[in-house]
Design an enzyme around this catalytic site. Structure first.
Site, PDB file in Angstrom:
ATOM      1  N   LYS A 173       1.091  -9.834  -4.095  1.00 31.10           N
ATOM      2  CA  LYS A 173       0.921  -8.420  -4.445  1.00 31.10           C
ATOM      3  C   LYS A 173       2.240  -7.944  -5.051  1.00 31.10           C
ATOM      4  O   LYS A 173       3.301  -8.079  -4.436  1.00 31.10           O
ATOM      5  CB  LYS A 173       0.601  -7.615  -3.191  1.00 31.10           C
ATOM      6  CG  LYS A 173       0.658  -6.114  -3.402  1.00 31.10           C
ATOM      7  CD  LYS A 173       0.253  -5.379  -2.147  1.00 31.10           C
ATOM      8  CE  LYS A 173       0.467  -3.893  -2.308  1.00 31.10           C
ATOM      9  NZ  LYS A 173      -0.073  -3.124  -1.181  1.00 31.10           N
TER      10      LYS A 173
HETATM   11  C1  R5P Z   1       3.537  -1.821   0.303  1.00 29.29           C
HETATM   12  O1  R5P Z   1       4.217  -2.725   0.554  1.00 29.29           O
HETATM   13  C2  R5P Z   1       2.496  -1.392   1.238  1.00 29.29           C
HETATM   14  O2  R5P Z   1       1.530  -2.369   1.442  1.00 29.29           O
HETATM   15  C3  R5P Z   1       1.938  -0.127   0.768  1.00 29.29           C
HETATM   16  O3  R5P Z   1       1.443   0.580   1.814  1.00 29.29           O
HETATM   17  C4  R5P Z   1       0.917  -0.348  -0.277  1.00 29.29           C
HETATM   18  O4  R5P Z   1       1.498  -1.006  -1.378  1.00 29.29           O
HETATM   19  C5  R5P Z   1       0.416   0.935  -0.691  1.00 29.29           C
HETATM   20  O5  R5P Z   1      -0.355   0.920  -1.787  1.00 29.29           O
HETATM   21  P1  R5P Z   1      -0.075   2.031  -2.864  1.00 29.29           P
HETATM   22  O6  R5P Z   1       1.299   1.787  -3.397  1.00 29.29           O
HETATM   23  O7  R5P Z   1      -1.142   1.760  -3.871  1.00 29.29           O
HETATM   24  O8  R5P Z   1      -0.218   3.369  -2.221  1.00 29.29           O
END
Ligand code: R5P
Length: 266
Positions: A173
């Site tokens: 990711k």
């Molecule tokens: C990041 O490392 C965490 O997993 C975040 O909570 C996640 O990336 C959140 O997703 P977004 O950036 O799309 O809110």
């Protein structure tokens, strides 16, 4: 690759399209009651039919999600610092493999911080988690976290993503950046993008579209879904981009019409 790992990955990255809409609601482990997730269960419940996996912490899962729900779980197993800490993302393992198994996790997620003073700690801990998870047939998702002072560009993301894969990750990711093809092409495992901070719906759909066009297998998106003006419409529009190769403009039109339809029935 072990049968169990392949099987669990195929619950998340759907074999029919080779793609995945991962719904990230794990923010509480470092951000507390994030806007839109104050009542996490209520926020997530209407989105579940459109998500391929739910990414969250063990506490969020136990306190807010009905165990009878039919969705693969990507369990956040790294943490240790809050958004208030100057060493944010200096993370270690916060959940044992036994508890991950107890919670029927289909995947475990761990953040590494490449290029920071404490990168070694996060990397060594990540590889310990990979080994434990792998011994039970559970795949690992490596989050290539970005520290406050680090540049988000294709060179850095490619470096961190390739490292994550070579260290044992089954899925990476990372953040969408210009020249994202380089990140995907040099990474031997599937790549999904994080959504990041809330941006206008049209822009978030374009980002998802451009990431898919560059070779990402999907998104692991949180705030740009649950903080959208209409989260249920937004996740369906994201899904159309990810699984049906819909253009960003068509996805935005789809979002607008779903939003109007939902409002009409409210
Ligand atoms: C990041 O490392 C965490 O997993 C975040 O909570 C996640 O990336 C959140 O997703 P977004 O950036 O799309 O809110």
């Amino acid at each position: 690759m072990d049968w169990g790992i392949k099987n669990r990955i195929s619950r998340i990255i759907k074999p029919a399209s080779g793609r995945a809409v991962m719904l990230a609601v794990d923010h509480g482990y470092f951000m507390g009651p994030t806007t839109g997730l104050e009542q996490l269960g209520d926020a997530v419940s209407p989105l579940l039919p459109y998500a391929d996996t739910l990414m969250l912490t063990r506490g969020a899962l136990r306190y807010f999600i009905d165990p009878a729900v039919d969705i693969p779980i990507t369990l956040r197993v790294s943490g240790g610092t809050s958004i208030l800490n100057p060493q944010l993302l200096h993370e270690g393992n916060i959940c044992s493999i036994e508890d991950a198994i107890r919670l029927n996790a289909s995947c475990v997620a761990f953040s590494i911080l490449v290029g920071a003073e404490y990168e070694r700690d996060t990397i060594l801990e990540f590889t310990r988690v990979v080994d434990q998870a792998r011994s039970f047939g559970i795949p690992s998702l490596c989050v290539t976290a970005v520290g406050r002072d680090m540049v988000r560009d294709a060179r850095y993301m490619a470096l961190a993503s390739r490292m994550g894969a070579e260290l044992g990750a089954d899925i990476i990711k990372t953040y969408f950046v210009e020249g994202f093809e380089k990140v995907v092409e040099t990474c031997p495992v599937p790549v999904v993008i994080a959504g990041g901070k809330k941006i206008p719906e049209r822009d978030a759909l374009k980002m998802a579209h451009d990431a898919i066009a560059a070779g990402a297998v999907g998104v692991d998106m949180g705030r740009n879904i649950f903080q959208a003006e209409n989260p249920v419409a937004m996740i369906q529009a994201v899904r159309a981009v990810v699984h049906d190769n819909v253009s960003a403009d068509d996805a935005f039109n789809h979002y607008e019409s779903l939003k109007a339809e939902i409002a009409a029935h409210a």
